[in-house]
Design an enzyme around this catalytic site. Structure first.
Site, PDB file in Angstrom:
ATOM      1  N   GLU A 146      -4.673   0.368  -3.392  1.00 18.19           N
ATOM      2  CA  GLU A 146      -3.325   0.922  -3.532  1.00 18.19           C
ATOM      3  C   GLU A 146      -2.272  -0.179  -3.486  1.00 18.19           C
ATOM      4  O   GLU A 146      -1.262  -0.119  -4.209  1.00 18.19           O
ATOM      5  CB  GLU A 146      -3.064   1.943  -2.435  1.00 18.19           C
ATOM      6  CG  GLU A 146      -3.874   3.219  -2.601  1.00 18.19           C
ATOM      7  CD  GLU A 146      -3.651   4.222  -1.480  1.00 18.19           C
ATOM      8  OE1 GLU A 146      -3.829   5.419  -1.719  1.00 18.19           O
ATOM      9  OE2 GLU A 146      -3.295   3.795  -0.356  1.00 18.19           O
ATOM     10  N   GLU A 160       0.833  -1.202   0.000  1.00 18.44           N
ATOM     11  CA  GLU A 160       0.000   0.000   0.000  1.00 18.44           C
ATOM     12  C   GLU A 160       0.869   1.254   0.000  1.00 18.44           C
ATOM     13  O   GLU A 160       0.596   2.216  -0.730  1.00 18.44           O
ATOM     14  CB  GLU A 160      -0.907  -0.002   1.231  1.00 18.44           C
ATOM     15  CG  GLU A 160      -1.730   1.270   1.396  1.00 18.44           C
ATOM     16  CD  GLU A 160      -2.052   1.573   2.843  1.00 18.44           C
ATOM     17  OE1 GLU A 160      -2.483   2.706   3.112  1.00 18.44           O
ATOM     18  OE2 GLU A 160      -1.864   0.700   3.705  1.00 18.44           O
ATOM     19  N   ASP A 170       0.569   3.755  -3.086  1.00 19.32           N
ATOM     20  CA  ASP A 170       0.111   5.123  -2.834  1.00 19.32           C
ATOM     21  C   ASP A 170       1.005   6.123  -3.560  1.00 19.32           C
ATOM     22  O   ASP A 170       0.519   7.088  -4.170  1.00 19.32           O
ATOM     23  CB  ASP A 170       0.113   5.397  -1.329  1.00 19.32           C
ATOM     24  CG  ASP A 170      -0.184   6.848  -0.997  1.00 19.32           C
ATOM     25  OD1 ASP A 170      -1.339   7.266  -1.180  1.00 19.32           O
ATOM     26  OD2 ASP A 170       0.739   7.564  -0.569  1.00 19.32           O
TER      27      ASP A 170
END
Length: 242
Positions: A128, A52, A56
């Site tokens: 993400e 993630e 991101d």
């Protein structure tokens, strides 16, 4: 070691992603919430958090470039506000829904009972993480193409973004900047039959009406009321100017 059933699930999800070159183990990690490993006595196994973090960063640079190229006349302030909405948990979770991502999540029983599979934050984080998995195994260009594909049908016009996603939040931020009082939303009129009602909502702050909005749902009527309040207060115009 992935089970045969899990491999079939992940291969099905890869088809939805339309990306063949994604490592199944990494994709499985991207779809695994920490509660799943904890309840399976595999707390030492990775969950989606590291992917993630990576995804991101990839998402933000791609969305930034997408908006930069699409709106050459928008200033930095305007682009920043649009991007903040397009990479928010609330928005990303809608993209996750388009992929039916929640059906492929590994999630603990207790988190499941707590509605974890439906939580915006979990679905956004997993989305993400999937981007992170795509980036690691298929490269930046593949990740970028995937992200652009997900955003290609999104209306990223500034006023539409403000109307559909940020109006209530913007109004709350504005009032909290004045003092701790919050705006209140009240239904002042309902018309139509039970299955096809129209709601009129008033937004009130310190006993003063700031705006009204109408829509087929109370939630959308509140958004419209907040939008009209922001317009009357000239807050939205300030946002447009950065």
């Amino acid at each position: 070691m992935l089970s045969a059933v899990r491999k079939r699930q992940l291969n099905k999800f890869k088809k939805i992603l339309n990306i063949s070159d994604v490592d199944l183990e990494l994709l499985n990690t991207a779809l695994t919430h920490s509660s799943y490993n904890y309840e399976s006595d595999n707390a030492d196994l990775p969950d989606y958090e590291r992917l993630e973090f990576l995804g991101d960063s990839v998402l933000r640079i791609c969305v930034s470039e997408y908006l930069f190229d699409k709106y050459p006349d928008y200033n930095e302030g305007k682009l920043t506000k649009i991007r903040s909405t397009l990479v928010s948990d609330r928005f990303i979770s809608t993209l996750a829904d388009e992929l039916n991502l929640k059906e492929y999540l590994n999630i603990g029983i207790h988190e499941e009972k707590d509605g974890g599979r439906e939580k915006e934050s979990i679905n956004a984080c997993a989305f993400e993480a999937v981007i992170g998995a795509v980036y690691k195994t298929a490269g930046f260009d593949e990740a970028k193409n995937f992200i652009y594909g997900m955003y290609s049908d999104v209306n990223t016009d500034f006023e539409e973004i403000m109307l559909n996603f940020n109006t209530k939040e913007l109004l709350q931020q504005y009032t909290q900047g004045l003092n701790k009082d919050l705006p209140e939303y009240k239904v002042i009129n309902e018309t139509g039959k039970a299955h096809n009602k129209t709601f009129e909502v008033s937004v009130i702050y310190q006993n003063k009406e700031l705006g009204r909005g109408t829509a087929k749902t109370k939630k959308d009527a509140e958004k419209n009321a907040a939008y009209n309040a922001l317009k009357s207060l000239k807050v939205l115009k300030e946002c447009e100017n950065g």
